[in-house]
Design an enzyme around this catalytic site. Sequence first.
Site, mmCIF file in Angstrom:
data_model
loop_
_atom_site.group_PDB
_atom_site.id
_atom_site.type_symbol
_atom_site.label_atom_id
_atom_site.label_comp_id
_atom_site.label_asym_id
_atom_site.label_seq_id
_atom_site.Cartn_x
_atom_site.Cartn_y
_atom_site.Cartn_z
ATOM 1 N N ALA A 68 -57.288 1.350 -119.140
ATOM 2 C CA ALA A 68 -57.650 2.625 -119.761
ATOM 3 C C ALA A 68 -58.310 3.446 -118.662
ATOM 4 C CB ALA A 68 -58.604 2.428 -120.931
ATOM 5 N N GLY A 70 -57.952 6.686 -118.208
ATOM 6 C CA GLY A 70 -58.467 7.936 -118.785
ATOM 7 C C GLY A 70 -57.994 9.174 -118.050
ATOM 8 N N LEU A 71 -56.770 9.107 -117.491
ATOM 9 C CA LEU A 71 -56.170 10.261 -116.817
ATOM 10 C C LEU A 71 -57.065 10.909 -115.746
ATOM 11 C CD1 LEU A 71 -54.515 11.942 -119.958
ATOM 12 C CD2 LEU A 71 -53.331 10.688 -118.144
ATOM 13 N N CYS A 123 -49.537 8.484 -122.798
ATOM 14 C CA CYS A 123 -50.728 7.711 -122.445
ATOM 15 C C CYS A 123 -51.430 7.305 -123.746
ATOM 16 C CB CYS A 123 -51.674 8.554 -121.591
ATOM 17 S SG CYS A 123 -53.248 7.734 -121.297
ATOM 18 N N ILE A 184 -40.830 2.484 -121.067
ATOM 19 C CA ILE A 184 -41.858 2.894 -121.979
ATOM 20 C C ILE A 184 -43.204 3.036 -121.264
ATOM 21 C CG2 ILE A 184 -40.886 1.818 -124.058
ATOM 22 C CD1 ILE A 184 -42.658 -0.655 -123.532
ATOM 23 N N ASN A 185 -44.127 3.739 -121.873
ATOM 24 C CA ASN A 185 -45.521 3.696 -121.414
ATOM 25 C C ASN A 185 -46.131 2.401 -121.959
ATOM 26 O OD1 ASN A 185 -48.232 4.418 -120.633
ATOM 27 N ND2 ASN A 185 -47.599 6.560 -120.687
ATOM 28 N N GLY A 258 -44.544 -0.513 -111.964
ATOM 29 C CA GLY A 258 -45.961 -0.161 -111.986
ATOM 30 C C GLY A 258 -46.857 -1.312 -111.578
#
Lengths: 296, 248
Positions: A68, A70-71, A123, A184-185, A258
Site C-alpha cells: 500500500a 499510496g500513490l 489502485c 490486472i492490478n 512487477g
Amino acid sequence: MLSLTLAGLELRNPIMLAAGIMGTTGESLKRIAESGAGAVVTKSVGIEPKAGHSNPSMIEVDCGYLNAMGLPNPSYKNFQDEIDEAKKGGVPVIASIFGGCSLDFSEIAGALQADAFELNVSCPHAHGYGAEIGTDPDIVEDVTRAVKSSTKVPVWVKLTPNVTDIKSIGLAAQRGGADAVVAINTIRGMAIDIESGYPILGNKFGGLSGRAIKPVAIKCVYDLYDVLDIPVIGVGGISDWKDAIEFIMAGARAVEIGSAVGNNINIFSEISSCMEAFLEEKEWTLDEIYGMAHEV
Amino acid sequence: MKPVNAVITKIVDETPTTRTFFFDTSFESIPGQFVMVWVRGVDEIPMALSYENAITVQKVGPATTALFELEECDSFGIRGPFGNGFELRSEHILLVAGGVGAAPLAPFAEKASLSDIAVTTLLGAKTKGELLFSERFEAAGKLLVATDDGTEGKHGYVTQLLAGIKNYSQIYCCGPEIMMKRVLDMVVPANAQFSLHRYIKCGLGVCGACCIDGLRVCKDGPVFSGDILKMSDFGVYRRDECGRQVKL
C-alpha cells in the site's frame, strides 16, 4: 523474433516493466530499459505531489507481496524530466497517470510527453482514486474518452480485478476509445501482526501481488481476450518465462512484470532469451501462441 | 518476511541525542546491512544494527521520537537484514564515522579487529558528548577524534584528520552525506566504501523510491564503492517522500 506492434507502439519484445516498479526516477527506468525490457511504464503520477501512505508500505507474505504505497509521486508537473531521462534507454516510455475525475486525467495527459499513457483506475488502496473509480464502468468510459481527446498517443487502461465482472470494465474502456487494456492490478488484501493485533501495512490493507495472483490474472486475461477487440496486456505474478508464455497463450499481446524485479533485476533479458529458445524449439512464432488457449 | 517481534531488554543513553535499544532477538548480519524497524501505528524506518541485537537511534522524526518513548519490555517489529553491507577486503583499514554514522561502523571495527586487521577510526561529532562508541573503536584499534566545537580532539571536521593519514588500503565511511562527499573527493574512489541513507519505502528493491542514479539503496546498497558514486547524484541531491529532487 519477439518484436511486435502493440497498439501502435513498436516493441523489441513483449516483456515490459509494470507501473510502480523502479518508476519514480528517469535513471531507474533507463536502467530497466537497458536491462532488456521491451517498454517501461512509469510510477503513476497525479496532479499534486503526494507522499503516500506511511510505512510499512510493502511486505513479503507467504505467497507474494502486500503493498500500500499510496500513490507517492512528485506530480506530473515535476515529471517530464524523468520521462525524458527514461527515454534515453531506447524503448517506449509509458506514463502511468491517476486522478480523481476525468478532468484530472486529461489535464495530465495533455501536459506530458510520453509514448503512451496507462490510466491507473485500479489502485486498490487510494481513497478517491484508482479502484474507487475503476469499478464503475461509466466512469472508466468517461475517463478514457477524456484522455483520448486530450492526447494523440495510445491510451491503455489498467483494470482492477476487485470487481464482480472485469469484462464489463474492459468493455467500458473499449467504448471510451482505449487502445489496450492492462490486466490486472493487485488484489485487495491484508496481513495482521499476531504479536500486537496491528494490521502490518501503514494503510492497514493493500494489494496482493506476486505468485499468488497469477492464476487470477490468467483468467482475467482469458476472459477479456474473449470479449474485447483491443489488445490485452497481461500482468500479475509473472516471475519467469513460462509465466510470460502462459499469459500470451491466455490472450495477452504483451506482458508487464512487477514484483519479481525486486529479486531479479535482469529478469527482462532472461525471459526474452528463454522465450526465444522455447519458441524455436517448438517451432512456433509469437503470433501463433497469442491466444492459443482459446483455439485448442 | 513479516516483521519479527523484538522486545526491548535494555536501553542505553549513548549521547544526549542517541540511545541504544537492545532486544531479545539476534540478527546474523554483515555490518552495514540494515533492518526495517516498525514502530507500530507510527511508521517503519531503516536502521543500522549497532550490535547483533541492538539498534542505535538518533531522535530526528516522528518514528524515532516514538521509539524514544518506549521502555524496557515494550516491543517493535523488525524485518531484515536487508542490503549488502561493508565488504572487508584489506589488511589496513580506515573507518570514517560522522555522528550516528558510527552505528554500523562500530560492529564492523570489532569484526575486522577479530580477523587481525589493523583498524584506524576517524570519529567526528558536533561536540564531545555526541561522540558515539569511542570506547568500541578504541578497543578495536586506533582512534582519532574531531569535534566541530573543539571540545575533544581536533577542532574541526573529521575530514581534516583524513589529510594526515596515509597508511591504509581501504576506507569505510558512514555519516552525513555532505561529509561523505568530502571524503570521496579526497581519496581514491575505488578504495572507499560509503553507506548511504535515502528515504526507503518498500525495502525490497521493488518500488525504486530510494534510487540514486538507478541504483537501489535498499537492495544494490546501502554500501557503494566510491567509483560508482563518483559519477552519481551523491552529495548533490536526494529525493523526498514524493520522489521530488531536493538539494542536499
